[in-house]
Motif scaffolding. Structure first.
Motif, short mmCIF file in Angstrom:
data_model
loop_
_atom_site.label_atom_id
_atom_site.label_comp_id
_atom_site.label_asym_id
_atom_site.label_seq_id
_atom_site.Cartn_x
_atom_site.Cartn_y
_atom_site.Cartn_z
N TYR A 183 0.82 36.96 4.46
CA TYR A 183 0.09 37.54 3.27
C TYR A 183 -1.27 37.31 3.25
CZ TYR A 183 4.85 37.43 1.53
OH TYR A 183 6.35 37.45 1.42
N ALA A 184 -1.78 36.04 3.92
CA ALA A 184 -3.28 35.65 3.71
C ALA A 184 -3.81 36.74 4.70
CB ALA A 184 -3.26 34.30 4.42
N LEU A 185 -3.31 36.85 5.99
CA LEU A 185 -3.91 37.77 6.99
C LEU A 185 -3.87 39.03 6.45
CD1 LEU A 185 -2.00 36.53 10.10
CD2 LEU A 185 -4.37 36.02 9.36
N PHE A 186 -2.87 39.53 5.59
CA PHE A 186 -3.05 41.08 4.91
C PHE A 186 -4.00 40.99 4.28
CE2 PHE A 186 -1.79 43.83 1.25
CZ PHE A 186 -1.69 45.03 1.71
N ALA A 187 -4.15 40.08 3.31
CA ALA A 187 -5.19 40.13 2.30
C ALA A 187 -6.60 40.23 3.09
CB ALA A 187 -5.36 38.71 1.36
N LYS A 188 -6.68 39.43 4.21
CA LYS A 188 -8.12 39.40 5.04
C LYS A 188 -8.39 40.98 5.49
CE LYS A 188 -10.13 37.73 9.33
NZ LYS A 188 -10.03 36.84 10.41
N LEU A 233 -5.20 29.46 1.87
CA LEU A 233 -5.28 30.24 3.08
C LEU A 233 -5.90 31.43 3.00
CD1 LEU A 233 -1.68 30.03 4.63
CD2 LEU A 233 -3.65 28.83 5.13
N ILE A 234 -6.03 32.10 1.78
CA ILE A 234 -6.82 33.25 1.64
C ILE A 234 -8.35 32.86 1.74
CG2 ILE A 234 -7.79 34.98 -0.21
CD1 ILE A 234 -4.75 35.11 -1.06
N ASP A 235 -8.73 31.55 1.13
CA ASP A 235 -9.98 31.35 1.21
C ASP A 235 -10.46 30.87 2.78
OD1 ASP A 235 -12.65 29.88 0.19
OD2 ASP A 235 -11.59 28.02 1.00
N ARG A 236 -9.37 30.51 3.44
CA ARG A 236 -9.60 30.14 4.94
C ARG A 236 -9.79 31.52 5.66
NH1 ARG A 236 -6.98 30.43 9.75
NH2 ARG A 236 -7.40 28.45 11.13
N GLU A 237 -9.10 32.61 5.55
CA GLU A 237 -9.18 33.80 6.05
C GLU A 237 -10.41 34.71 5.46
OE1 GLU A 237 -7.45 34.53 8.86
OE2 GLU A 237 -6.41 32.38 8.66
N THR A 270 -9.70 25.83 -2.54
CA THR A 270 -10.39 26.16 -1.48
C THR A 270 -9.78 25.54 -0.34
OG1 THR A 270 -12.00 24.24 -1.81
CG2 THR A 270 -12.88 26.11 -2.65
N TYR A 271 -10.13 25.83 0.82
CA TYR A 271 -9.68 25.30 2.23
C TYR A 271 -10.50 24.25 2.94
CZ TYR A 271 -6.94 25.20 6.47
OH TYR A 271 -6.26 24.56 7.67
N ASP A 272 -9.93 23.23 3.52
CA ASP A 272 -10.66 22.28 3.90
C ASP A 272 -10.14 21.80 5.14
OD1 ASP A 272 -12.31 19.94 4.82
OD2 ASP A 272 -12.50 19.03 3.11
N PRO A 273 -10.47 22.29 6.42
CA PRO A 273 -10.07 21.89 7.76
C PRO A 273 -9.70 20.38 7.72
CG PRO A 273 -11.61 23.53 8.06
CD PRO A 273 -11.87 23.03 6.60
N THR A 274 -10.44 19.58 7.21
CA THR A 274 -10.14 18.20 7.44
C THR A 274 -8.92 17.78 6.59
OG1 THR A 274 -12.63 17.83 8.10
CG2 THR A 274 -11.10 15.90 7.51
N GLU A 275 -9.38 17.95 5.31
CA GLU A 275 -8.39 17.54 4.20
C GLU A 275 -7.04 18.26 4.49
OE1 GLU A 275 -7.56 18.16 -0.73
OE2 GLU A 275 -9.72 18.28 0.18
N ASP A 276 -6.99 19.57 4.91
CA ASP A 276 -5.68 20.29 5.16
C ASP A 276 -5.39 20.43 6.60
OD1 ASP A 276 -5.46 21.09 2.27
OD2 ASP A 276 -7.23 22.45 2.72
N ARG A 277 -5.66 19.40 7.28
CA ARG A 277 -5.51 19.33 9.00
C ARG A 277 -4.08 19.46 9.04
NH1 ARG A 277 -6.48 14.22 6.97
NH2 ARG A 277 -4.75 12.69 7.22
N ASP A 278 -3.13 19.17 8.49
CA ASP A 278 -1.69 19.39 8.81
C ASP A 278 -1.63 20.93 8.92
OD1 ASP A 278 -0.93 16.95 9.54
OD2 ASP A 278 0.18 16.64 7.31
#
Length: 204
Positions: free
Chosen positions: A88-93, A145-149, A184-192
């Motif tokens: 869904y996030a990729l579709f939104a992107k 993930l939408i914020d990430r993409e 928001t998406y944080d690669p460090t905080e959301d490392r998993d």
């Protein structure tokens, strides 16, 4: 003597023919044309041209050691939820990028509103068809993930396409059901989550 000499000559000839038959045949290479030539980069190493090719980077992840079965179970649930909402996030992107391209091609306000309306309809159709079945946790992951993409929060996207009042209204409704459109998406905080995405084949 003549018979012996003739016999000796025959032996020499037969032996010579045998040696000639054992010699490997010269390799035959097909003639290459223009379309058969493969151009690659090369490096000059002391007068010798060595061809080389750029290979894709390969990331190797070490096996994860779990502190407890509960930690592993929590990770498995997170993995399931991420894989559930990532499409869904990729579709939104893709859809948002297409909308920006379409809006850049026209200066007509009426046509721009029509493009936004069409995009909004497609997203709503997807929501009514599938996204409404997501759990609260899956919805929270999706907004990240939408914020990430896309590079913008869901709140910012709604504000840009529908206006500030619509974004504010959507945020109120989202907060009631446990979501936050400003996540928001944080690669460090959301490392998993980042690790799950990187090892799941979405970017091969």
């Amino acid at each position: 003597m003549k018979i012996k000499g003739l016999f000796f000559l025959c032996i020499v000839m037969i032996y010579g023919v045998s040696l000639q038959a054992q010699e490997p045949a010269a390799p035959v290479f097909p003639k290459l044309g223009k379309s058969d030539t493969i151009r690659v980069a090369s490096t000059n190493d002391n007068g010798i041209m060595i061809p080389w090719m750029q290979l894709q980077d390969v990331t190797i992840f070490a096996p994860r050691i779990w502190k407890s079965p509960a930690e592993q179970a929590a990770y498995n649930r997170l993995r399931y939820n991420v894989l559930k909402v990532m499409p869904y996030a990729l579709f939104a992107k893709r859809r948002y990028e297409q909308l920006e391209q379409d809006l850049a091609k026209t200066a007509e306000k009426k046509e721009q509103k029509q493009l936004v309306k069409q995009c909004d309809k497609e997203i709503k159709d997807m929501f009514n068809r599938e996204i409404k079945e997501l759990t609260i946790t899956q919805g929270q992951i999706l907004t990240k993930l939408i914020d990430r993409e896309v590079g913008r929060t869901t709140y910012d996207i709604v504000k840009q396409t529908k206006g500030g009042f619509a974004a504010f209204s959507y945020q109120i409704v989202a907060r009631v059901v446990g979501h936050n459109l400003k996540s928001t998406y944080d690669p460090t905080e959301d490392r998993d989550i980042e690790s799950i995405i990187r090892t799941s084949g979405f970017y091969q």
